[in-house]
Design a protein around this motif. Sequence first.
Motif, PDB file in Angstrom:
ATOM      1  N   LEU A  72      32.599  31.906  45.535  1.00  0.00           N
ATOM      2  CA  LEU A  72      33.985  32.062  45.951  1.00  0.00           C
ATOM      3  C   LEU A  72      34.722  33.071  45.073  1.00  0.00           C
ATOM      4  CD1 LEU A  72      36.380  31.207  47.678  1.00  0.00           C
ATOM      5  CD2 LEU A  72      36.710  29.255  46.141  1.00  0.00           C
ATOM      6  N   ALA A  73      34.591  32.927  43.753  1.00  0.00           N
ATOM      7  CA  ALA A  73      35.277  33.845  42.848  1.00  0.00           C
ATOM      8  C   ALA A  73      34.694  35.250  42.923  1.00  0.00           C
ATOM      9  CB  ALA A  73      35.194  33.320  41.414  1.00  0.00           C
ATOM     10  N   GLY A  74      33.376  35.367  43.120  1.00  0.00           N
ATOM     11  CA  GLY A  74      32.771  36.686  43.237  1.00  0.00           C
ATOM     12  C   GLY A  74      33.248  37.431  44.472  1.00  0.00           C
ATOM     13  N   ALA A  75      33.327  36.713  45.596  1.00  0.00           N
ATOM     14  CA  ALA A  75      33.856  37.355  46.813  1.00  0.00           C
ATOM     15  C   ALA A  75      35.315  37.745  46.634  1.00  0.00           C
ATOM     16  CB  ALA A  75      33.698  36.404  48.000  1.00  0.00           C
ATOM     17  N   THR A 105      40.357  27.894  40.493  1.00  0.00           N
ATOM     18  CA  THR A 105      40.064  27.606  41.893  1.00  0.00           C
ATOM     19  C   THR A 105      40.254  26.145  42.252  1.00  0.00           C
ATOM     20  OG1 THR A 105      37.732  27.277  41.348  1.00  0.00           O
ATOM     21  CG2 THR A 105      38.386  29.497  42.008  1.00  0.00           C
ATOM     22  N   VAL A 106      40.890  25.369  41.376  1.00  0.00           N
ATOM     23  CA  VAL A 106      40.973  23.921  41.598  1.00  0.00           C
ATOM     24  C   VAL A 106      41.696  23.609  42.896  1.00  0.00           C
ATOM     25  CG1 VAL A 106      41.813  21.745  40.656  1.00  0.00           C
ATOM     26  CG2 VAL A 106      40.902  23.498  39.115  1.00  0.00           C
ATOM     27  N   LEU A 107      42.897  24.151  43.065  1.00  0.00           N
ATOM     28  CA  LEU A 107      43.698  23.834  44.248  1.00  0.00           C
ATOM     29  C   LEU A 107      43.088  24.414  45.519  1.00  0.00           C
ATOM     30  CD1 LEU A 107      47.271  24.349  42.763  1.00  0.00           C
ATOM     31  CD2 LEU A 107      46.095  22.195  43.202  1.00  0.00           C
ATOM     32  N   VAL A 108      42.584  25.646  45.437  1.00  0.00           N
ATOM     33  CA  VAL A 108      41.979  26.258  46.617  1.00  0.00           C
ATOM     34  C   VAL A 108      40.735  25.481  47.039  1.00  0.00           C
ATOM     35  CG1 VAL A 108      40.887  28.352  47.514  1.00  0.00           C
ATOM     36  CG2 VAL A 108      42.902  28.525  46.056  1.00  0.00           C
TER      37      VAL A 108
END
Length: 364
Positions: free
Chosen positions: A130-133, A304-307
């Motif tokens: 997710l973070a890489g994208a 990315t906790v909330l997402v």
Amino acid sequence: MSPTSSSEDLKRGTARREPGRSGSRSPLIRFLARRVLTALLLAVGITLVTFVLTNLVPGDPVSANLGQRALGDSAIVAQWRAEHGLDKPLPQQYLMHLQGVVQGDLGTSQQSHRPVMDDLAESVPATLELAGAAILISLVAGVAFGVVAALRRDRLTDHLLRVLSLIGISVPTFWLALMAFYVFFYRLQVTPGSGRIDPTMSPPPQVTGLYTIDSALAGQWDVFASAVGHLVTPALVLALYTIGLLTRFTRSAVLEVLGQDYVRAARAKGLPGRVILFRYVLRSALVPIITVAGLAFGSLLSGTVLVEAIFAWPGVGQYAYKSATTLDLPAVMGVGLVVGGVYLVINLIVDVLYGVIDPRVRLQ
């Protein structure tokens, strides 16, 4: 001049040139060695900080993990504390924790009753995907928007991009995630639901833990399409803030380089604008852009906790939230070590890129 004196001068000249030849490589090696040593010292500091902060959290892990009936039995409480090492002094607990980290053992989760390393091995790839994208989208869009805004300075395009970047920085990520999920999935039904793939599909054979890459390696293109479809919306939501940040930093960096004398000289020589932009302007502006991109990737990975909660993405964010709410101390410390380690690796990569892009960094 005698042959003896000329040969001595030749030897002295060779001796003077040899250090210069080896010295051209040694500054970069010394630079990297200092950065690696600093990263190792910081890694030890991260273990100490995570341990201290985790143990300063108010609350009792015994009461959070044992029921009320078990809390009334002192023998059960003492046995539970002994099993998890909570009956020992804090310095001894930290040394045990540090020894386990060196050996690759982060302890056992008090909730899943599995090794924390195994839990993180399942959740970290999801967050990395997710973070890489998100950072890939941010780099492409943010740098492109920043360059366009700088080249179109004080024109309508520049003003529009600056307003959009300000909106991206200002809008709360959790609100944007809720709106995107409600509008595109619930109302319009143009995006898939929560999770990493459709519920009717099985995950691809695990190679990297990234569903998009693993499904492509296995040739499961239906799973690949589903994984990409589930990835796009949360990645765009997560990337919006970073796009606004990179747009503003890129614009400032490019404008600063455009005013340099060597850029004016390149224009005076009649070089094409494309050559000036890519060979002179962007390379000089990359140092601050790389700095912001590195920090942004670290913040994306740890923020990315909330997402992940809104899109039911089974990553580190959800794992950290569940661990924190149940005072699962080994899991919380494991997440802290992962996030801290990611920051160290990113900073080391950024430092190496500094030395590759700008030779002045190596000499300093």
